[in-house]
Scaffold this motif. Structure first.
Motif, PDB file in Angstrom:
ATOM      1  N   THR A 189      -5.085  -5.340  -5.624  1.00  0.00           N
ATOM      2  CA  THR A 189      -6.249  -5.181  -4.751  1.00  0.00           C
ATOM      3  C   THR A 189      -7.331  -6.208  -5.052  1.00  0.00           C
ATOM      4  O   THR A 189      -8.321  -6.276  -4.330  1.00  0.00           O
ATOM      5  CB  THR A 189      -6.877  -3.775  -4.876  1.00  0.00           C
ATOM      6  OG1 THR A 189      -7.223  -3.560  -6.238  1.00  0.00           O
ATOM      7  CG2 THR A 189      -5.935  -2.704  -4.372  1.00  0.00           C
TER       8      THR A 189
ATOM      9  N   SER B   7       0.818  -1.208   0.000  1.00  0.00           N
ATOM     10  CA  SER B   7       0.000   0.000   0.000  1.00  0.00           C
ATOM     11  C   SER B   7       0.856   1.264   0.000  1.00  0.00           C
ATOM     12  O   SER B   7       1.718   1.442   0.854  1.00  0.00           O
ATOM     13  CB  SER B   7      -0.905   0.000   1.233  1.00  0.00           C
ATOM     14  OG  SER B   7      -1.717   1.136   1.231  1.00  0.00           O
TER      15      SER B   7
ATOM     16  N   GLU C  47      -7.006  -1.987   0.214  1.00  0.00           N
ATOM     17  CA  GLU C  47      -5.654  -1.441   0.083  1.00  0.00           C
ATOM     18  C   GLU C  47      -4.825  -2.382  -0.779  1.00  0.00           C
ATOM     19  O   GLU C  47      -5.119  -3.566  -0.871  1.00  0.00           O
ATOM     20  CB  GLU C  47      -4.969  -1.329   1.454  1.00  0.00           C
ATOM     21  CG  GLU C  47      -5.603  -0.355   2.397  1.00  0.00           C
ATOM     22  CD  GLU C  47      -4.877  -0.339   3.736  1.00  0.00           C
ATOM     23  OE1 GLU C  47      -3.641  -0.497   3.750  1.00  0.00           O
ATOM     24  OE2 GLU C  47      -5.556  -0.186   4.750  1.00  0.00           O
TER      25      GLU C  47
END
Length: 166
Positions: free
Chosen positions: A77, A22, A137
């Protein structure tokens, strides 16, 4: 100093690494490697080490991110996975499309939404299913990566990433 376990391969002082996960994409050179407060020149799979990166702010890396050879792994993701639910006595609960679960892979903990595939309406405890997961994330992922998940704040099951969705 970033700390963690070397999962595979090796890292040497002077190697270039990428922070993947992330908000990542930063590359840097390894300035120093420590194991049990002792400086070493090289670390390999299975070792718990601390790695000092040259020119990277202390807050540039966070829990759940990984250090890797640049370009060797990407953050995603969304993925398709095969999951298996625990029995009810161990925390397993019905899972339906749209359920928001807590996913644990490596040291990353991320919320994600599940969609059941192949016309399945519900997955019951002790059953398996193929699902698509959309995480909230970015997480460093690759096919074959195992994960666990929680549902209603209880351990609910585990799975394996079968395909990454780009």
């Amino acid at each position: 100093m970033l700390t963690g376990r070397i999962e595979r391969g090796r890292v040497r002082t002077g190697d270039e690494v990428e922070i993947v996960g992330s908000g990542s994409g930063v590359t840097a050179r390894v300035a120093d490697i420590e194991q049990s407060h002792v400086r070493i020149d090289e670390a390999s799979a299975g070792m718990n080490v601390g790695v000092l990166l040259r020119g990277v702010a202390a807050d540039a890396a966070a829990r759940g991110q990984v250090l890797a050879t640049p370009g060797s792994i990407r953050a995603h993701t969304a993925f398709t996975a095969d999951i298996a639910l625990l029995p009810e006595e161990q925390g397993g609960a019905d899972v339906v499309s749209g359920d928001r679960l807590h996913f644990y892979t490596g040291t990353a903990v991320v919320w994600g939404t599940v969609t059941l595939l192949h016309g399945v309406d519900v997955v019951r405890p002790l059953h398996r299913a193929e699902v698509t997961v959309v995480l909230e994330e970015y997480v460093a992922l690759e096919e074959g990566r195992s994960f666990a998940f929680r549902h209603h704040h209880r351990a609910a099951g585990s799975g394996t990433v079968s395909r990454l969705v780009v």
